[in-house]
Scaffold this motif. Structure first.
Motif, PDB file in Angstrom:
ATOM      1  N   ASN A 162      12.895  81.157 -24.116  1.00 16.60           N
ATOM      2  CA  ASN A 162      11.665  81.108 -24.893  1.00 16.60           C
ATOM      3  C   ASN A 162      11.214  79.673 -25.142  1.00 16.60           C
ATOM      4  O   ASN A 162      10.019  79.369 -25.104  1.00 16.60           O
ATOM      5  N   PHE A 163      12.186  78.814 -25.442  1.00 19.09           N
ATOM      6  CA  PHE A 163      11.873  77.429 -25.782  1.00 19.09           C
ATOM      7  C   PHE A 163      12.885  76.506 -25.114  1.00 19.09           C
ATOM      8  O   PHE A 163      14.061  76.844 -24.990  1.00 19.09           O
ATOM      9  N   ILE A 234      -2.153  80.238 -26.697  1.00 12.19           N
ATOM     10  CA  ILE A 234      -0.941  79.855 -25.965  1.00 12.19           C
ATOM     11  C   ILE A 234      -0.693  80.824 -24.812  1.00 12.19           C
ATOM     12  O   ILE A 234      -0.404  80.415 -23.677  1.00 12.19           O
ATOM     13  N   ASN A 235      -0.815  82.124 -25.084  1.00 13.75           N
ATOM     14  CA  ASN A 235      -0.621  83.117 -24.025  1.00 13.75           C
ATOM     15  C   ASN A 235      -1.645  82.955 -22.909  1.00 13.75           C
ATOM     16  O   ASN A 235      -1.326  83.115 -21.724  1.00 13.75           O
ATOM     17  N   ILE A 238      -0.609  80.018 -20.734  1.00 16.28           N
ATOM     18  CA  ILE A 238       0.514  80.386 -19.865  1.00 16.28           C
ATOM     19  C   ILE A 238       0.035  81.273 -18.719  1.00 16.28           C
ATOM     20  O   ILE A 238       0.425  81.088 -17.561  1.00 16.28           O
ATOM     21  N   ILE A 243       2.180  75.137 -18.754  1.00 14.53           N
ATOM     22  CA  ILE A 243       3.272  75.090 -19.724  1.00 14.53           C
ATOM     23  C   ILE A 243       2.741  74.424 -20.978  1.00 14.53           C
ATOM     24  O   ILE A 243       2.142  73.344 -20.914  1.00 14.53           O
ATOM     25  N   VAL A 244       2.929  75.067 -22.112  1.00 10.87           N
ATOM     26  CA  VAL A 244       2.511  74.489 -23.388  1.00 10.87           C
ATOM     27  C   VAL A 244       3.625  73.566 -23.876  1.00 10.87           C
ATOM     28  O   VAL A 244       4.785  73.973 -23.982  1.00 10.87           O
ATOM     29  N   LEU A 267       5.752  79.648 -34.077  1.00  8.26           N
ATOM     30  CA  LEU A 267       6.821  79.806 -33.091  1.00  8.26           C
ATOM     31  C   LEU A 267       7.430  81.203 -33.151  1.00  8.26           C
ATOM     32  O   LEU A 267       7.772  81.790 -32.119  1.00  8.26           O
ATOM     33  N   CYS A 270       5.100  83.497 -31.447  1.00  2.00           N
ATOM     34  CA  CYS A 270       5.116  83.272 -29.998  1.00  2.00           C
ATOM     35  C   CYS A 270       6.277  84.005 -29.345  1.00  2.00           C
ATOM     36  O   CYS A 270       6.112  84.684 -28.335  1.00  2.00           O
ATOM     37  N   HIS A 271       7.456  83.871 -29.908  1.00  2.00           N
ATOM     38  CA  HIS A 271       8.592  84.447 -29.195  1.00  2.00           C
ATOM     39  C   HIS A 271       8.751  85.942 -29.454  1.00  2.00           C
ATOM     40  O   HIS A 271       9.543  86.604 -28.798  1.00  2.00           O
ATOM     41  N   TYR A 276       8.388  85.764 -22.131  1.00  2.12           N
ATOM     42  CA  TYR A 276       7.897  84.612 -21.385  1.00  2.12           C
ATOM     43  C   TYR A 276       8.694  84.418 -20.104  1.00  2.12           C
ATOM     44  O   TYR A 276       9.924  84.431 -20.113  1.00  2.12           O
ATOM     45  N   ILE A 280       8.106  77.564 -23.675  1.00  2.00           N
ATOM     46  CA  ILE A 280       7.357  76.540 -24.393  1.00  2.00           C
ATOM     47  C   ILE A 280       8.271  75.327 -24.537  1.00  2.00           C
ATOM     48  O   ILE A 280       9.449  75.465 -24.877  1.00  2.00           O
TER      49      ILE A 280
END
Length: 308
Positions: A162-163, A234-235, A238, A243-244, A267, A270-271, A276, A280
């Protein structure tokens, strides 16, 4: 005359003074001797480091925790990047953990042997010709290439990351590494967002929306609406092959390394919002406290990988 700047914690001041005396006063900058009443300390430190030829760090547990030492070291790293003749000497004097990015400068490793450490440092500084041996590694490859780190990222591309957190001292190449990982590993472009102390949820949402070419959030939007808009942006980025990359996140961390609430919520959303296939990226000169719900898969050099 060229001189050495001694960086140390207050707890190691006696050892630092012993080293300063061994190097002779005209060859060293030592705060006890060279700071005067009324000096602006940050400015005086910066000027003295820039004017020095050698930067000596007495690395101890207390020094590694010191904000002043970190400040001095960041300036020295910047000086080293700009000046090929500048030298940094790290001397480990106890069992502290020296950051991996300082290992190329670890010329003297004498934990628990302070007198030996001083002798070794003096030999380096007072060597014939007044210089010290140049390291065998290339400065350019240390900062730019990062082949091992790129390989480490490639190794986990199928692990559902994810990150990816890139952290370390200023100037070691975190931004370049992020950009290279995007192109070489994920075949993507980078959409980079350098964060500042003035960032809040509204500003970040506006920047994300504009970059994703989405309609900007309406005036007086609620925090929940701004968070949703940010995640959707963000989505969208992607999905469009980007890539953010949230860079300079140390700017928004508090003294304990915690994110502002709006970043934590962003965050988390996002996850939880999708699976993903492209992570990120986060980069920081300070180690952040990431989300408790994230698990650390592995750690290699300046990289850490997190998944849900």
């Amino acid at each position: 005359m060229s001189y050495a700047f001694i960086s140390h914690s207050s707890e190691d001041k006696a050892l630092a003074e012993q080293l300063a005396q061994s190097l002779e006063k005209e060859r060293v900058w030592f705060d006890v001797w060279d700071l005067n009443t009324g000096d602006l300390i940050p400015r005086k430190l910066a000027e003295s480091i820039y004017d020095s030829k050698w930067f000596i760090l007495l690395a101890s547990q207390k020094a590694m925790e010191s904000r002043w030492v970190r400040y001095e070291l960041n300036i020295a790293i910047m000086n080293w990047i700009q000046d090929n003749e500048y030298r940094i000497i790290v001397s480990r004097i106890d069992d502290c953990q020296v950051h991996p990015e300082l290992s190329p400068f670890l010329y003297v490793d004498c934990p628990g042997q302070p007198n030996r450490a001083i002798d070794e440092i003096v030999k380096l500084i007072l060597a014939e010709g007044g210089g010290i041996v140049k390291p065998a590694w290339s400065k350019k490859s240390q900062i730019v290439n990062r082949f091992k780190e790129i390989a480490a990222i490639e190794d986990v591309t199928n692990e559902g990351m994810n990150f990816i957190l890139l952290w370390g001292l200023y100037g070691i190449g975190k931004t370049v590494l992020g950009e290279r990982a995007a192109s070489q590993v994920f075949n993507s472009h980078v959409s980079r967002f350098p964060l500042t102390r003035t960032h809040d949820l509204l500003r970040l949402s506006l920047e994300l929306s504009a970059r994703a070419k989405r309609q900007l959030p309406p005036p007086f939007a609620s925090d929940e609406e701004l968070l949703t808009q940010s995640v959707d942006s963000i989505n969208q980025l992607i999905d469009n092959g980007y890539i953010v990359f949230f860079d300079d996140i140390e700017q928004i961390l508090d003294e304990e390394g915690k994110f502002p609430d709006f970043v934590t919520l962003l965050l988390e959303k996002c996850h939880h919002s999708r699976e993903y296939n492209i992570p990120i990226l986060l980069a920081s000169t300070r180690y952040p406290n990431l989300l408790p719900s994230l698990k650390r898969l592995s750690h290699k050099s300046i990289i850490e990988f997190y998944y849900t």
